[in-house]
Design a protein around this motif. Sequence first.
Motif, PDB file in Angstrom:
ATOM      1  N   VAL A  41       0.858  -1.189   0.000  1.00  0.00           N
ATOM      2  CA  VAL A  41       0.000   0.000   0.000  1.00  0.00           C
ATOM      3  C   VAL A  41       0.892   1.237   0.000  1.00  0.00           C
ATOM      4  O   VAL A  41       1.837   1.345   0.766  1.00  0.00           O
ATOM      5  N   SER A  42       0.575   2.162  -0.883  1.00  0.00           N
ATOM      6  CA  SER A  42       1.338   3.401  -1.018  1.00  0.00           C
ATOM      7  C   SER A  42       0.631   4.541  -0.293  1.00  0.00           C
ATOM      8  O   SER A  42      -0.563   4.783  -0.514  1.00  0.00           O
ATOM      9  N   TYR A  43       1.377   5.236   0.542  1.00  0.00           N
ATOM     10  CA  TYR A  43       0.805   6.396   1.223  1.00  0.00           C
ATOM     11  C   TYR A  43       0.351   7.438   0.205  1.00  0.00           C
ATOM     12  O   TYR A  43      -0.765   7.939   0.278  1.00  0.00           O
ATOM     13  N   SER A  44       1.216   7.754  -0.752  1.00  0.00           N
ATOM     14  CA  SER A  44       0.905   8.836  -1.700  1.00  0.00           C
ATOM     15  C   SER A  44      -0.174   8.454  -2.719  1.00  0.00           C
ATOM     16  O   SER A  44      -0.934   9.315  -3.157  1.00  0.00           O
ATOM     17  N   GLN A  45      -0.272   7.183  -3.065  1.00  0.00           N
ATOM     18  CA  GLN A  45      -1.248   6.768  -4.078  1.00  0.00           C
ATOM     19  C   GLN A  45      -2.581   6.309  -3.494  1.00  0.00           C
ATOM     20  O   GLN A  45      -3.603   6.362  -4.182  1.00  0.00           O
ATOM     21  N   HIS A  46      -2.571   5.851  -2.246  1.00  0.00           N
ATOM     22  CA  HIS A  46      -3.791   5.298  -1.667  1.00  0.00           C
ATOM     23  C   HIS A  46      -4.239   6.009  -0.391  1.00  0.00           C
ATOM     24  O   HIS A  46      -5.372   6.471  -0.310  1.00  0.00           O
ATOM     25  N   VAL A  47      -3.346   6.066   0.594  1.00  0.00           N
ATOM     26  CA  VAL A  47      -3.733   6.548   1.921  1.00  0.00           C
ATOM     27  C   VAL A  47      -4.081   8.035   1.907  1.00  0.00           C
ATOM     28  O   VAL A  47      -5.179   8.418   2.323  1.00  0.00           O
ATOM     29  N   GLN A  48      -3.165   8.887   1.442  1.00  0.00           N
ATOM     30  CA  GLN A  48      -3.450  10.327   1.475  1.00  0.00           C
ATOM     31  C   GLN A  48      -4.620  10.712   0.573  1.00  0.00           C
ATOM     32  O   GLN A  48      -5.469  11.502   0.990  1.00  0.00           O
ATOM     33  N   PRO A  49      -4.746  10.148  -0.648  1.00  0.00           N
ATOM     34  CA  PRO A  49      -5.951  10.474  -1.428  1.00  0.00           C
ATOM     35  C   PRO A  49      -7.246  10.087  -0.706  1.00  0.00           C
ATOM     36  O   PRO A  49      -8.233  10.819  -0.758  1.00  0.00           O
ATOM     37  N   PHE A  50      -7.218   8.954  -0.019  1.00  0.00           N
ATOM     38  CA  PHE A  50      -8.396   8.554   0.753  1.00  0.00           C
ATOM     39  C   PHE A  50      -8.660   9.548   1.886  1.00  0.00           C
ATOM     40  O   PHE A  50      -9.788  10.017   2.062  1.00  0.00           O
ATOM     41  N   PHE A  51      -7.609   9.879   2.659  1.00  0.00           N
ATOM     42  CA  PHE A  51      -7.776  10.852   3.734  1.00  0.00           C
ATOM     43  C   PHE A  51      -8.291  12.180   3.192  1.00  0.00           C
ATOM     44  O   PHE A  51      -9.174  12.797   3.787  1.00  0.00           O
ATOM     45  N   ASN A  52      -7.736  12.642   2.069  1.00  0.00           N
ATOM     46  CA  ASN A  52      -8.164  13.919   1.491  1.00  0.00           C
ATOM     47  C   ASN A  52      -9.649  13.913   1.159  1.00  0.00           C
ATOM     48  O   ASN A  52     -10.341  14.906   1.355  1.00  0.00           O
ATOM     49  N   LEU A  53     -10.131  12.804   0.659  1.00  0.00           N
ATOM     50  CA  LEU A  53     -11.527  12.717   0.240  1.00  0.00           C
ATOM     51  C   LEU A  53     -12.477  12.501   1.411  1.00  0.00           C
ATOM     52  O   LEU A  53     -13.556  13.074   1.461  1.00  0.00           O
ATOM     53  N   ARG A  54     -12.082  11.680   2.361  1.00  0.00           N
ATOM     54  CA  ARG A  54     -13.013  11.263   3.403  1.00  0.00           C
ATOM     55  C   ARG A  54     -12.782  11.857   4.792  1.00  0.00           C
ATOM     56  O   ARG A  54     -13.706  11.881   5.602  1.00  0.00           O
ATOM     57  N   CYS A  55     -11.570  12.303   5.094  1.00  0.00           N
ATOM     58  CA  CYS A  55     -11.264  12.644   6.484  1.00  0.00           C
ATOM     59  C   CYS A  55     -10.720  14.065   6.686  1.00  0.00           C
ATOM     60  O   CYS A  55     -11.085  14.725   7.650  1.00  0.00           O
ATOM     61  N   ASN A  57     -11.164  17.040   5.838  1.00  0.00           N
ATOM     62  CA  ASN A  57     -12.069  18.059   5.327  1.00  0.00           C
ATOM     63  C   ASN A  57     -12.296  19.131   6.391  1.00  0.00           C
ATOM     64  O   ASN A  57     -12.112  18.887   7.578  1.00  0.00           O
ATOM     65  N   ILE A  58     -12.754  20.296   5.948  1.00  0.00           N
ATOM     66  CA  ILE A  58     -13.072  21.374   6.884  1.00  0.00           C
ATOM     67  C   ILE A  58     -14.093  20.853   7.895  1.00  0.00           C
ATOM     68  O   ILE A  58     -15.096  20.261   7.538  1.00  0.00           O
ATOM     69  N   GLY A  59     -13.801  21.060   9.148  1.00  0.00           N
ATOM     70  CA  GLY A  59     -14.682  20.609  10.217  1.00  0.00           C
ATOM     71  C   GLY A  59     -14.324  19.237  10.747  1.00  0.00           C
ATOM     72  O   GLY A  59     -14.872  18.798  11.746  1.00  0.00           O
ATOM     73  N   CYS A  60     -13.403  18.583  10.095  1.00  0.00           N
ATOM     74  CA  CYS A  60     -13.007  17.241  10.552  1.00  0.00           C
ATOM     75  C   CYS A  60     -11.509  17.221  10.836  1.00  0.00           C
ATOM     76  O   CYS A  60     -11.050  17.945  11.678  1.00  0.00           O
ATOM     77  N   GLY A  68     -10.590  16.186  17.348  1.00  0.00           N
ATOM     78  CA  GLY A  68      -9.938  15.230  18.223  1.00  0.00           C
ATOM     79  C   GLY A  68      -8.437  15.423  18.298  1.00  0.00           C
ATOM     80  O   GLY A  68      -7.688  14.495  18.584  1.00  0.00           O
ATOM     81  N   SER A  69      -7.978  16.642  18.001  1.00  0.00           N
ATOM     82  CA  SER A  69      -6.548  16.995  17.975  1.00  0.00           C
ATOM     83  C   SER A  69      -5.774  16.225  16.910  1.00  0.00           C
ATOM     84  O   SER A  69      -4.573  16.003  17.052  1.00  0.00           O
ATOM     85  N   LEU A  70      -6.458  15.807  15.852  1.00  0.00           N
ATOM     86  CA  LEU A  70      -5.808  15.016  14.802  1.00  0.00           C
ATOM     87  C   LEU A  70      -6.028  15.637  13.429  1.00  0.00           C
ATOM     88  O   LEU A  70      -7.163  15.875  13.028  1.00  0.00           O
ATOM     89  N   SER A  71      -4.931  15.872  12.740  1.00  0.00           N
ATOM     90  CA  SER A  71      -4.987  16.262  11.333  1.00  0.00           C
ATOM     91  C   SER A  71      -4.491  15.092  10.501  1.00  0.00           C
ATOM     92  O   SER A  71      -3.466  14.492  10.807  1.00  0.00           O
ATOM     93  N   LEU A  72      -5.234  14.782   9.454  1.00  0.00           N
ATOM     94  CA  LEU A  72      -4.832  13.748   8.505  1.00  0.00           C
ATOM     95  C   LEU A  72      -4.510  14.384   7.154  1.00  0.00           C
ATOM     96  O   LEU A  72      -4.601  13.754   6.114  1.00  0.00           O
ATOM     97  N   ALA A  73      -4.109  15.653   7.190  1.00  0.00           N
ATOM     98  CA  ALA A  73      -3.849  16.413   5.969  1.00  0.00           C
ATOM     99  C   ALA A  73      -2.476  16.147   5.378  1.00  0.00           C
ATOM    100  O   ALA A  73      -2.229  16.507   4.226  1.00  0.00           O
ATOM    101  N   SER A  74      -1.586  15.536   6.133  1.00  0.00           N
ATOM    102  CA  SER A  74      -0.245  15.238   5.621  1.00  0.00           C
ATOM    103  C   SER A  74       0.327  14.052   6.388  1.00  0.00           C
ATOM    104  O   SER A  74      -0.153  13.706   7.473  1.00  0.00           O
ATOM    105  N   TYR A  75       1.361  13.472   5.838  1.00  0.00           N
ATOM    106  CA  TYR A  75       2.015  12.341   6.498  1.00  0.00           C
ATOM    107  C   TYR A  75       2.556  12.745   7.863  1.00  0.00           C
ATOM    108  O   TYR A  75       2.342  12.038   8.850  1.00  0.00           O
ATOM    109  N   SER A  76       3.240  13.882   7.914  1.00  0.00           N
ATOM    110  CA  SER A  76       3.843  14.292   9.187  1.00  0.00           C
ATOM    111  C   SER A  76       2.779  14.542  10.257  1.00  0.00           C
ATOM    112  O   SER A  76       2.975  14.189  11.426  1.00  0.00           O
ATOM    113  N   GLU A  77       1.639  15.122   9.873  1.00  0.00           N
ATOM    114  CA  GLU A  77       0.575  15.356  10.852  1.00  0.00           C
ATOM    115  C   GLU A  77      -0.091  14.042  11.266  1.00  0.00           C
ATOM    116  O   GLU A  77      -0.434  13.856  12.431  1.00  0.00           O
TER     117      GLU A  77
END
Length: 132
Positions: A41-55, A57-60, A68-77
């Motif tokens: 599984v590739s972070y750049s091809q699978h995980v981050q695109p999924f996070f961008n679409l589903r998680c 987002n503004i308000g999440c 919940g003190s969690l950003s899924l906007a980047s690998y480092s976060e």
Amino acid sequence: MKIPMTLLSLLLTVVLISSMPGCDDEGTRPGDEIVFPESNVSYSQHVQPFFNLRCANIGCHDASTRAGSLSLASYSETTENPAIVRPGNANGSLLMQRIDGRLPHPIDVPIIINDNQLEGIRTWINEGAKYN
């Protein structure tokens, strides 16, 4: 005006659910086109695109809201708190526990993630949560 968190959470859930289109004749939803492989599984091809679409987002779990003190906007976060993602240990990772239902989440996760995506995130973590 202050809005109680439970009311805000409920409102956000209603907005998210009502903004999601219904299933079409193929039984797919927007985002179902993100298909995780069974391995490598590739972070750049699978995980981050999924996070961008589903998680992430503004308000999440975007960089500014950090629900919940969690950003899924980047690998480092995503990986900044070692309890959230424990490379090689999906079952011990809080991220996995939230999305597989072992810990509560304010949004009904099966609405935003299908079985392939759930297993894909699990595989990515178990494969070492690589930044690839």
